[in-house]
Enzyme design. Sequence first.
Site, PDB file in Angstrom:
ATOM      1  N   THR A  10      25.015  58.493  49.316  1.00 24.97           N
ATOM      2  CA  THR A  10      23.847  58.350  48.438  1.00 24.97           C
ATOM      3  C   THR A  10      24.268  57.881  47.053  1.00 24.97           C
ATOM      4  OG1 THR A  10      22.773  60.154  49.646  1.00 24.97           O
ATOM      5  CG2 THR A  10      21.843  59.558  47.513  1.00 24.97           C
TER       6      THR A  10
ATOM      7  N   GLY B 239      29.718  60.743  49.380  1.00 26.58           N
ATOM      8  CA  GLY B 239      29.267  59.790  48.371  1.00 26.58           C
ATOM      9  C   GLY B 239      28.404  58.651  48.868  1.00 26.58           C
TER      10      GLY B 239
ATOM     11  N   GLU C  25      48.800  89.206  58.804  1.00 24.51           N
ATOM     12  CA  GLU C  25      48.964  88.079  57.875  1.00 24.51           C
ATOM     13  C   GLU C  25      50.449  87.805  57.581  1.00 24.51           C
ATOM     14  OE1 GLU C  25      46.636  86.128  57.186  1.00 24.51           O
ATOM     15  OE2 GLU C  25      45.017  87.394  57.996  1.00 24.51           O
TER      16      GLU C  25
ATOM     17  N   PRO D 108      31.238  61.406  56.725  1.00 24.70           N
ATOM     18  CA  PRO D 108      30.943  62.846  56.739  1.00 24.70           C
ATOM     19  C   PRO D 108      30.013  63.228  55.590  1.00 24.70           C
ATOM     20  CG  PRO D 108      33.313  62.420  56.861  1.00 24.70           C
ATOM     21  CD  PRO D 108      32.671  61.127  56.504  1.00 24.70           C
ATOM     22  N   PRO D 109      29.377  64.386  55.675  1.00 26.94           N
ATOM     23  CA  PRO D 109      28.498  64.839  54.590  1.00 26.94           C
ATOM     24  C   PRO D 109      29.276  65.043  53.293  1.00 26.94           C
ATOM     25  CG  PRO D 109      28.152  66.141  56.582  1.00 26.94           C
ATOM     26  CD  PRO D 109      29.362  65.318  56.824  1.00 26.94           C
TER      27      PRO D 109
END
Length: 672
Positions: free
Chosen positions: A257, A255, A478, A251-252
Site C-alpha cells: 500500500t 509495503g 531452556e 507478505p502482509p
Amino acid sequence: MKIYPEIKFDNFAKQVEKGLVGGISLKYVADGKEVKNFESNQIVILMQSRNGEISTTQKIEIFKFTFTEFVSQGKNGEVDGAVIVSNKKTFRQSGFFGRIKNWFKEATEQSYILGWLKNGTLFIGDPPPSLLNPGDFAKMLHEYNIKYWELDILRIEESNFFGKWGFMIGSAILIFPFPLFVAISNSNIGRKRDEAAKAAIAAKQKTTFDNIAGIDEAKAEVLEILDFIKFSEEFARYGARTPKGFLFVGPPGCGKTLLAKALAEEAKIPFKAVVPSEFVTVWRASGATSVRAVFQEVRNMAKANGTAAILFIDEIDSLGSRGIDSQWEDKEDSRTITQVLTEMDGFQPNEKIFVIGATNRPEVMDPAIRRPGRFDREIIVPFPDLKGRKEILSVHCRNKPLSPETDLEKVAELTPLGFSRADLANVANEASIRAVRLKKRSIEIDDFEMAIEKVLVGSERKSTIMREEDKIRAAYHEMGHGIMMKFAGCGGFPQKISIIPTTKGVGGFTKAPQKEDKYYYTKKDFLTRIKVLFGGRAAEEIIYGSDEISTGAKEDLQQVTKIVEEMICDFGMASDILGPRTLGLIEGSPYLGKTFRKRNYSEKTAKDVDSAIREILTNCYNETKKILEDYRQYLEKSAQELKKKETLNGEEMETILKEIKEPLGALSLFLL
C-alpha cells in the site's frame, strides 16, 4: 409442524448418494413439537426430491461437531459420508409472502455439514472457515476418502396470507420502504463522510519514495510505472503499449500500500484506494453498481485534473479467489469481480487510468484476473534482507533521539529474516515507548532489544506466579536448548535465555546467537537445527526420566517433524533411500505460512518416507542426549542459576562453564 410422508434415514442416505435429493432442512424436535436447536439433540430431516416431492425422516439423535472435530474424524477414517448444505440456491413453495420471507433469510442463512460416521452416528458440523480455500477443502475430503454431496437449504413457507406469519409479513411489507430509504440514504452519507475523512488524512500524511526503504527492487519497478505515467507519449512513439494494471504481491506488512501511495504522490495525480468490502453489501446487485461508480469516479478525477489517475484495490484476492466455475461460488462476489474485469477491459487508449491490486494470496486468484491485458505486471514486494532492515529502521528512527552508542546495523542483526516493514516500525515505536517510561534522555540499544523480544514473544508476565517445580523444569528445558546451541554447531551461546512467561503464551524462550541472513541451507544445517530443538526434551528426560517428560516440547516436536519432512520431500536429502526426487505437491499460501502437502506417491514410498523420518529423528535425538549427558554437571548448575535469576545472557553462561571441570569427552567436544 406440517406432516409429510416418513422414510428411514438409510433410505434418505441412499437417495442422496443417487443424486435424487435437491434440498434439505433440519428440524429439532421434542415431544413431537419443533423446538430451538439448543433445546434438543433430536432432529427430523425434511427432504425435497428433484421431482418436488417432500418427505421427512424418522426422529434421529444428532451430535454437534466443530469443523476441527470433523477434520479429525475424517483423518482417522471414521467419516462415512457428508452433505455440505448451503444457501447457494433455494427451494420455495409458491406464495408471495413465502418468497418475501425467503428473501430476508438469504442474508443470514448459515451453511453447515450434515454427516454420518461409519458406526452410524449422525452429526452436524460447522462449515469450513472463510480463510480455507474451497478447492483445498474438496481436496481434503478426497484425501480422507470422504464421500460428499452438495445440497441446498430447503425452505418451506406457507402461502396463505392469513397463516401464522401472514400478519407479521404483511406489516413488514407496509413499513419496509421507509427504513430501506433511510438505510440507503445513511449509507450514501456515511460513504461520503468516510471518503472526506480519508482525503483529509491523506492530505496530512504525504508518502514519498523517501519514506520507502529496504525493498529496492520493488521500488525500481514502481519507478518504472512512474515513467509510464509521465512519459506515455515517448513509449507510444516506439510502439509500446503502456501497461494499465499492476499486481503487488508479497507478505502482509511489507509495503504494498505504501508503494501505491508514494507512486501517486510522486506522479502528482489523483489516487483512490478501495477494499472489496466497500463493493459488497446486503443489498443484491449493489456490488457491480458500486464498481461502476468507483471507476466512473476515477475517470472523472482524471478528466477534472487533466492527468492520469490511480485506482488501488487492496486485498483483491478476497474477490478474485472465487472463479466463475467454483462449486462454492458466491453470485454477488462473481458479479462484482466480473464488473471489475469488464471495466478494466473497457479502458480507452487515451484513458490514463492505472489499476493497482495488492494481495498476499496470489495462488488463489483466478487466472482470468492475473492475465496480461488486465494486470500486465506482477511486482513482488518481499521481506527485507539485513541491509533492507537497517534502512527501514533508519527511516523510522529519523525523528527519534538515539544515543550515540545505538548502532542500527546491530539492531537489524538482532531481528530475524522474515521481519516485515510493519514489524520493524513496531520495534522502533516500542523502543521509544520504553525509553519514555524509563525516563531516559535517548533511546539505547537495550530498548531495541526488549522491543524485539516484545514483538516476537510478547511482554513479560512477571506477575505470573510459577510453582518452584515448574520453574526448575522450565530452566532445564531452556538450558537444554542453550547448551545445544553452543555445542551442536550454532556458533556460540544464545543471546538470552528466559523462563519468564510472556503475554503470547510462551513459557520461556532461548534466543539464538547473532547470525547473518542465510538463503542456502545444507543437510548439516538442518540436522543441527533439529538437535537444538530436541535439547529441551532431551534435558528433561536426562533429569527426570522418560516417564516424566512434560508437554513443554510440543512446539519443538512440531518444528523438527516439519524440518525433516522438508528435508526428505522437498530437498531430496534422503536420496540413498528414496533417490534424488521431490515428494508431494505443496499447495496453500506460502506468503501467509499456510501450506499443506498433497501426496502423489505410492503407499510403499510413503512407508519409506516414514522410515527415513524416523531414522533421522532418532539419530539426532540420541546424539542430543549424548552431548547433554557429557555436560550434565553444566546443565544442572546453569539451570539452577537460571531458576534463580530467571534470565541469563551468553556471557553469564560462558562464565558458569569456566567454573566447571567437565569430563574429558565433553571437553574434547568443546575444543572442537
